[in-house]
Motif scaffolding. Structure first.
Motif, PDB file in Angstrom:
ATOM      1  N   UNK A   1       9.234  12.266  -4.322  1.00 54.02           N
ATOM      2  CA  UNK A   1       7.813  12.611  -4.335  1.00 54.02           C
ATOM      3  C   UNK A   1       7.043  11.682  -5.271  1.00 54.02           C
ATOM      4  N   UNK A   2       7.612  11.393  -6.441  1.00 52.87           N
ATOM      5  CA  UNK A   2       6.963  10.474  -7.377  1.00 52.87           C
ATOM      6  C   UNK A   2       6.864   9.069  -6.797  1.00 52.87           C
ATOM      7  N   UNK A   3       7.904   8.632  -6.113  1.00 48.93           N
ATOM      8  CA  UNK A   3       7.891   7.297  -5.516  1.00 48.93           C
ATOM      9  C   UNK A   3       6.854   7.216  -4.394  1.00 48.93           C
ATOM     10  N   UNK A   4       6.715   8.302  -3.639  1.00 49.61           N
ATOM     11  CA  UNK A   4       5.686   8.335  -2.601  1.00 49.61           C
ATOM     12  C   UNK A   4       4.305   8.255  -3.242  1.00 49.61           C
ATOM     13  N   UNK A   5       4.088   9.019  -4.314  1.00 54.18           N
ATOM     14  CA  UNK A   5       2.797   9.005  -4.989  1.00 54.18           C
ATOM     15  C   UNK A   5       2.463   7.592  -5.474  1.00 54.18           C
ATOM     16  N   UNK A   6       3.457   6.913  -6.003  1.00 59.36           N
ATOM     17  CA  UNK A   6       3.248   5.561  -6.527  1.00 59.36           C
ATOM     18  C   UNK A   6       2.717   4.614  -5.461  1.00 59.36           C
ATOM     19  N   UNK A   7       3.328   4.639  -4.278  1.00 56.94           N
ATOM     20  CA  UNK A   7       2.907   3.699  -3.242  1.00 56.94           C
ATOM     21  C   UNK A   7       1.616   4.157  -2.575  1.00 56.94           C
ATOM     22  N   UNK A   8       1.359   5.479  -2.527  1.00 58.24           N
ATOM     23  CA  UNK A   8       0.078   5.959  -1.993  1.00 58.24           C
ATOM     24  C   UNK A   8      -1.065   5.481  -2.877  1.00 58.24           C
ATOM     25  N   UNK A   9      -0.876   5.572  -4.190  1.00 62.49           N
ATOM     26  CA  UNK A   9      -1.915   5.091  -5.107  1.00 62.49           C
ATOM     27  C   UNK A   9      -2.162   3.600  -4.912  1.00 62.49           C
ATOM     28  N   UNK A  10      -1.091   2.839  -4.663  1.00 64.05           N
ATOM     29  CA  UNK A  10      -1.271   1.413  -4.403  1.00 64.05           C
ATOM     30  C   UNK A  10      -2.040   1.192  -3.098  1.00 64.05           C
TER      31      UNK A  10
ATOM     32  N   UNK B   1      -5.783  -9.085   1.354  1.00 64.39           N
ATOM     33  CA  UNK B   1      -5.802  -7.642   1.147  1.00 64.39           C
ATOM     34  C   UNK B   1      -5.487  -6.868   2.420  1.00 64.39           C
ATOM     35  N   UNK B   2      -5.831  -7.426   3.586  1.00 65.54           N
ATOM     36  CA  UNK B   2      -5.517  -6.728   4.833  1.00 65.54           C
ATOM     37  C   UNK B   2      -4.011  -6.711   5.069  1.00 65.54           C
ATOM     38  N   UNK B   3      -3.358  -7.819   4.802  1.00 64.09           N
ATOM     39  CA  UNK B   3      -1.896  -7.860   4.928  1.00 64.09           C
ATOM     40  C   UNK B   3      -1.251  -6.912   3.915  1.00 64.09           C
ATOM     41  N   UNK B   4      -1.776  -6.909   2.685  1.00 61.48           N
ATOM     42  CA  UNK B   4      -1.224  -6.022   1.660  1.00 61.48           C
ATOM     43  C   UNK B   4      -1.454  -4.561   2.011  1.00 61.48           C
TER      44      UNK B   4
ATOM     45  N   UNK C   1      -4.133   3.098  -1.627  1.00 65.35           N
ATOM     46  CA  UNK C   1      -5.538   3.489  -1.772  1.00 65.35           C
ATOM     47  C   UNK C   1      -6.375   2.380  -2.393  1.00 65.35           C
ATOM     48  N   UNK C   2      -5.767   1.571  -3.265  1.00 66.65           N
ATOM     49  CA  UNK C   2      -6.536   0.487  -3.898  1.00 66.65           C
ATOM     50  C   UNK C   2      -6.904  -0.603  -2.900  1.00 66.65           C
ATOM     51  N   UNK C   3      -6.174  -0.701  -1.801  1.00 67.41           N
ATOM     52  CA  UNK C   3      -6.468  -1.734  -0.809  1.00 67.41           C
ATOM     53  C   UNK C   3      -7.494  -1.282   0.224  1.00 67.41           C
ATOM     54  N   UNK C   4      -7.792   0.017   0.286  1.00 67.51           N
ATOM     55  CA  UNK C   4      -8.784   0.508   1.258  1.00 67.51           C
ATOM     56  C   UNK C   4     -10.177   0.306   0.671  1.00 67.51           C
TER      57      UNK C   4
END
Length: 679
Positions: free
Chosen positions: A219-228, A176-179, A230-233
């Motif tokens: 903007x949508x693509x940025x939101x997609x990866x930000x949501x991802x 998860x740290x690498x991800x 956030x799941x790793x934090x």
């Protein structure tokens, strides 16, 4: 030059595959299949001959082990694989024992399908074991191994399970740290894409509708990866950080600010394009040039250009802080961030028909029965393809529209894949040294694109099957026509059942997603009214973000062309309103600070809550209202003052736009909303 190209390729890969999760899954599946196949070949060459069913089961279960096993932790994954292997051996034995009684065998297959699909109510483990059971009975009935060969056949599943676990746990393990690091790098890469686009627009000095649409897509693509990311934090069990001193909390804030600043730069650039020199300075992190613009903003703070400059400076600072966090995390592997603890509690399982998973199990079984019946009319030996198609079109769908789209994707992917596979099989006939590497590449590409395009995955798998038929000498045009026919039968059966039996209407799924979005917004407004602030509000705004993503997924079948048309359609226009409201909710969460809101803000909160209640009661009706092309709201982003107040105003303005009283209705301010509610 070679080093630069390598880094360019890595940036491109991360931009299109955040955390490299698709690359890792495709590599796992491909590597597992290759290792299992080589081990089984070695066993056959040096120990004992193996039946074809052993190879078939070993390869198919290698795929299921890489795709269907989704438990967290290596120990849980191993348990799931072992259970799956045991179930596989049992159902293959049943298939072999019933081979002489084909009618009974077919009925038992339907029972297996029912149990396998119903097993999804038990969560990830039930889903994986169900897939092992279905594919194993499928292969057992297809290859028809004699009972005497079962010990040799069992070698295939056993080798597959052991090799699959070794690949997943040792060769290509989860980290998860690498991800987290890779997902943050992907965030940075997508922010850079936005900046490059803004630089191009600043150079031209004009922003057209096509440019606006491209920026919204970025903007949508940025939101997609930000949501991802956030799941790793890792978060506390309550989901809210206690303070910014926590390294994970600091990282979450850096990510949140970078996301909000990038969206703010887009919003304000629509109103006033930024100076090219400033965008170039942000991209190049030119401290001297950025300092010069900081000294200029006071004179133009009330002008649109001044607000755009503020937004770009904010983005430059947020990007710098995020880059520093990425560099520190990369250097120490985020050693200061503690791993998240699994605090999930087991929930009671609903075995009633109110559970959509059980309704789906009945749908899958009925569709498989229909596909089986019509498939048998075409072929007594190849009808399994029809059942396979009807079973798989229900996977990961939540409405009849989703199912229909997936059925169409599978049919089209099969047709075009067989066409290409026939050409390739003809060209490399009798050349296994070429055919095997081509098959490996196609398998990798199939599972690399699995999460992006089901049609593309089916396309490459169909090519692999054609090459296998060519190598085994059974490839004929009639066989390929039969496969297409059986696939179309299965897809049609699945679609028909989805529309007739327990139909999950697309609007119903959208209504449910919208209800969650409105509830999340209601919680944020309520928390502000109670005087809460800080991480609690940010966590609530992130919940709205996640709910917005669910809304976009649920709305897609309503108008599948909305993402490719040039002029805004009704679906895309309405989604843009929800995106705008989601954005202003984040501005509100970041800007608001206790003590409790003043009387004016309380009036705005009350007005917004009334609008939320009114819009929520109408569900998805807002997606079917014809609107004029949307315009940018007339307020400028309050990057320096009145953030909470203007955030409340713009949330209300966005909610009003869901149900305009007339086509010419201007975007009302929050104050007008409040007055209308009072009057």
């Amino acid at each position: 030059m070679h080093l630069f190209s390598r880094f360019q390729f890595r940036d491109w890969l991360l931009a299109n595959d955040p955390a490299l999760s698709r690359l890792r899954m495709a590599s796992r599946v491909t590597l597992t299949i290759l290792l299992v196949f080589l081990i089984l070949l070695a066993i056959e060459a040096f120990i004992l001959p193996l039946p074809t069913a052993a190879f078939g089961l070993g390869i198919v279960l290698s795929i299921e082990g890489g795709v269907a096993v989704r438990d967290k932790g290596n120990a849980r994954q191993l348990v799931t694989r072992l259970f799956g292997c045991a179930v596989s051996l049992v159902v293959v034995a049943i298939a072999a024992g019933l081979e002489d009684q084909r009618v009974l065998s077919d009925l038992v297959f339907l029972v297996i399908i029912l149990l396998a699909s119903a097993g999804r109510v038990f969560g990830p483990r039930g889903f994986a074991i169900g897939m092992f059971a279905f594919t194993s009975y499928f292969m057992g009935a297809y290859f028809q191994p004699p009972l005497a060969e079962l010990p040799e056949v069992a070698i295939g599943p056993v080798v597959s399970v052991l090799v699959g676990h070794m690949v997943r746990a040792v060769l290509l393990p989860d980290d998860w740290r690498r991800d987290l690091l890779r997902s943050l790098e992907s965030v940075s890469g997508r922010i850079n894409q936005i900046l490059f686009k803004l630089a191009a627009l600043a150079a031209s000095g004009d922003i057209g509708e096509a440019d606006r649409q491209e920026l919204r897509q970025l903007e949508d693509r940025l939101k997609e990866v930000v949501l991802m990311a956030e799941t790793f934090i890792p978060r506390p069990s309550a989901g809210v950080f206690d303070g910014a001193s926590n390294p994970a909390a600091e990282l979450a804030i850096r990510l949140f600010d970078a996301h909000l600043a990038a969206e703010s730069a887009i919003v304000l650039s629509f109103q006033s394009p930024p100076p090219f020199a400033l965008v170039h300075a942000v991209i190049g992190a030119d401290a001297a040039e950025l300092k010069r613009y900081e000294g200029m903003i006071e004179a133009s703070k009330d002008q649109p250009q001044g607000e755009t400059v503020r937004a770009l400076l904010w983005l430059g600072e947020a990007r710098r802080q995020l880059t520093e966090a990425i560099n520190r995390g990369g250097a120490c592997g985020f050693s200061g961030v503690d791993a998240a603890k699994d605090t999930a509690q087991a929930q009671a399982i609903d075995f009633s028909l109110a559970n959509p998973l059980l309704r789906s199990a009945l749908q899958i079984t009925l569709a498989s029965a229909i596909a089986m019946g019509f498939g048998l009319l075409l072929s007594r030996e190849r009808w399994f393809w029809a059942v396979l198609a009807s079973f798989l079109v229900f996977t990961n769908t939540n409405s009849r529209g989703d199912t229909a789209m997936k059925a169409l994707s599978r049919s089209l992917g099969t047709v075009f894949g067989i066409a290409m596979g026939l050409v390739l099989a003809t060209l490399i006939s009798g050349e296994p040294d070429i055919a095997i590497p081509v098959m490996a590449i196609c398998i990798f590409l199939a599972f690399y694109f699995l999460q992006v395009s089901y049609a593309t995955m089916t396309f490459f798998i169909s090519i692999v099957l054609c090459l296998v038929y060519g190598m085994t000498g059974v490839l004929t045009l009639d066989l390929l026509k039969l496969r297409i026919g059986e696939t179309v039968i299965g897809a049609a059966a699945g679609t028909a059942v989805a529309f007739v039996v327990f139909p999950a209407r697309t609007r119903g799924a959208l209504d449910a997603a919208l209800a969650r979005w409105f509830q999340a917004l209601r919680e944020l407004l309520g928390a502000i009214g109670e005087g809460k602030s800080g991480f609690e509000l940010i966590a609530l705004s992130q919940k709205i973000d996640a709910c917005y993503r669910d809304v976009t997924v649920a709305a897609r079948p309503l108008g599948s062309s909305w993402s490719v048309v040039t002029r805004p359609g009704q679906i895309r226009q309405t989604l843009a309103i929800f995106l705008s409201c989601t954005y202003w909710a984040r501005v509100l969460a970041r800007s608001y600070e206790a003590p409790p809101a003043d009387d004016d803000q309380r009036r705005l909160i009350t007005a917004d809550l009334a609008l939320v209640d009114d819009a929520a009661s109408r569900g998805s009706a807002c997606f079917f209202i014809k609107r004029k092309a949307s315009r940018t709201a007339g307020r400028h982003l309050p990057v320096s003052r009145e953030g909470a107040r203007v955030g409340l105003e713009m949330v209300g303005s966005a909610l009003e736009r869901l149900y305009p009283q007339a086509d010419t209705l201007p975007f009302a301010s929050g104050e007008a909303i409040a007055r209308s509610k009072q009057g």
